[in-house]
Design an enzyme around this catalytic site. Structure first.
Site, PDB file in Angstrom:
ATOM      1  N   SER A 182       1.032 -10.882  -0.255  1.00  0.00           N
ATOM      2  CA  SER A 182       1.120  -9.720   0.522  1.00  0.00           C
ATOM      3  C   SER A 182       1.218 -10.026   2.017  1.00  0.00           C
ATOM      4  O   SER A 182       2.008  -9.200   2.623  1.00  0.00           O
ATOM      5  CB  SER A 182       0.213  -8.813   0.209  1.00  0.00           C
ATOM      6  OG  SER A 182      -1.049  -9.336   0.533  1.00  0.00           O
ATOM      7  N   HIS A 210       2.390  -5.824  -5.690  1.00  0.00           N
ATOM      8  CA  HIS A 210       3.167  -5.687  -4.650  1.00  0.00           C
ATOM      9  C   HIS A 210       4.861  -5.944  -5.260  1.00  0.00           C
ATOM     10  O   HIS A 210       5.885  -6.325  -4.550  1.00  0.00           O
ATOM     11  CB  HIS A 210       3.269  -6.650  -3.441  1.00  0.00           C
ATOM     12  CG  HIS A 210       2.098  -6.169  -2.488  1.00  0.00           C
ATOM     13  ND1 HIS A 210       2.426  -5.303  -1.499  1.00  0.00           N
ATOM     14  CD2 HIS A 210       0.868  -6.558  -2.486  1.00  0.00           C
ATOM     15  CE1 HIS A 210       1.177  -5.280  -0.764  1.00  0.00           C
ATOM     16  NE2 HIS A 210       0.301  -5.827  -1.271  1.00  0.00           N
ATOM     17  N   LYS A 241       1.062   2.096  -4.627  1.00  0.00           N
ATOM     18  CA  LYS A 241       1.941   1.338  -3.763  1.00  0.00           C
ATOM     19  C   LYS A 241       3.555   2.021  -4.292  1.00  0.00           C
ATOM     20  O   LYS A 241       3.581   2.954  -3.794  1.00  0.00           O
ATOM     21  CB  LYS A 241       2.297  -0.047  -3.830  1.00  0.00           C
ATOM     22  CG  LYS A 241       0.877  -0.571  -3.108  1.00  0.00           C
ATOM     23  CD  LYS A 241       0.971  -2.392  -3.220  1.00  0.00           C
ATOM     24  CE  LYS A 241      -0.256  -3.000  -2.514  1.00  0.00           C
ATOM     25  NZ  LYS A 241      -1.663  -2.573  -2.738  1.00  0.00           N
TER      26      LYS A 241
END
Length: 397
Positions: A182, A210, A241
């Site tokens: 990340s 991610h 996310k």
């Protein structure tokens, strides 16, 4: 009684402040979006994990409302005690189908998902081989296990192979990696990792928080992107996310792994599951992804445009294709001044420095979203140029 403790804690807080490492939360008014209100002012938001722009999508909000109306506010206990709603079972089926796994188990967060895996599956006779830049939740989850622990340099396949050889006497071996790191936006070399796992009879564990929803041709994450679907034994991820931006996590894995987690994973057994509204909204997010790739295409185009414009303006960027774009400044104090200058110019970003990133590698991590417009991206780049000029930073050669 608290007097001495208060003095000690205040001294520790003062040390954090003096080192320039104090984290301050900045309140925002209203929903998450490409433009948000901070301290009564509208600013462009370039530091959220809202990759597909779904955090305030009206279709997901409507689905969450229906979830409240049909299923209530919460389950009020854990699943094996009070039962589980059909809605939660449906989300587990949907995640399994989307990612191509036998089964999926829901957790209240991906932090809890990672906290539940290692203690359950790996004991004193086993070995865990982990990338040095793995997320804190993986590190903490590994600490709960009594397995032997090995670490290898970030994406260093030679060192990974050496650690696998050291662990050759273990009953079980597992290679553990983030799918996307990340702070850098780098994608793990899963093809090489899976090849080594097969050579040394090891399992493969990927935290794809991610990536799921937008990386890969169909948004199935780094295993799809790297061409190793079916070769990764355990995938964990978050719904907080790209998949709506709310909360919750999961473990998608082979059947026996999920079955054992349901019996022994402590964060699953001793913590409430997701609220029904979040489950309903997440199911809608998965439906949207299955019917159109337009959001993924827009996100990729936005990331490419930002990189192109920043390169042309002379900024130093870490290479890559991910929507995480680290803008490197090196010096921590300089990076903090740049971030402050950007916020003064209406761009909401965060400066990252040691110990979050290595010393001398301070950066502003820009995160693109499908919700960003071309105009907003151009305004962001213009603000970077103005901020750099205002603080006297030297452009990269």
């Amino acid at each position: 009684m608290y007097g001495d403790v208060k003095t000690q804690l205040r001294a520790e807080l003062d040390e954090i402040e003096a080192a320039g490492l104090m984290k301050r939360e900045r309140g925002i008014h209203g929903p998450q979006s490409s433009e948000i209100e901070v301290a009564g002012r509208e600013v462009l938001n370039f530091c959220a994990n809202n990759y597909l722009g779904l955090a305030n999508d009206p279709r997901i909000v409507a689905a969450a409302h229906r979830g409240l109306d049909e299923w209530g506010y919460g389950l009020a206990s854990v699943r094996f005690i009070c039962g589980t709603q059909e809605l939660h079972l449906e989300l587990e089926r949907r995640v399994s189908g989307f990612l191509g796994y036998d089964d999926t188990i829901l957790f209240s967060s991906c932090f809890d998902a990672n906290g539940g895996v290692f203690e359950t599956l790996f004991g004193p006779d086993d070995a865990i081989i982990s990338d040095e830049l793995n997320h804190a939740s993986i590190i903490d989850g590994i600490r709960l296990s009594k397995a032997r622990r090995f670490r290898y340099r970030n994406r260093d396949m030679a060192e990974l192979e050496a650690r696998l050889a050291e662990a050759s006497d273990a009953r079980r071996r597992v290679i553990v990696t983030d799918g996307v790191f990340s702070m850098d936006g780098y994608i793990a070399p899963l093809q090489e990792i899976c090849d080594l796992a097969e050579r040394y009879d090891a399992l493969v564990f990927v935290d794809d928080s991610h990536a799921v929803g937008f990386v890969g041709a169909n948004g199935r994450g780094t295993p799809e992107y790297c061409g190793v679907e079916g070769r990764v034994d355990i995938t964990t991820g978050t719904f907080g996310k790209a998949l709506g931006g709310a909360s919750g996590g999961y473990v998608a894995a082979r059947q026996e792994i999920v079955d054992l987690l349901r019996q022994r994973a402590r964060p699953y057994l001793f913590s409430n599951t997701l609220a029904p509204a979040i489950v309903a909204g997440t199911i809608e997010a998965l439906t949207l992804l299955s019917t159109s790739g337009s959001l993924r295409e827009r996100l990729n185009a936005n990331a490419a445009l930002f990189r192109e414009l920043m390169d042309a303006a002379g900024f130093e960027l870490l290479p890559g294709e991910h929507a995480i774009v680290p803008v490197m400044f090196g010096d921590a104090a300089l990076t903090a001044r740049i971030a402050d200058a950007l916020q003064q110019r209406g761009v909401f970003v965060t400066a990252f420095s040691y110990p979050v990133v290595p010393k001398g590698a301070a950066r502003i991590r820009v995160q693109l979203s499908a919700a960003h417009t071309v105009d907003e991206i151009r305004r962001c780049v213009a603000a970077f140029i103005e901020a750099r000029d205002a603080v006297g930073a030297v452009p990269a050669e």
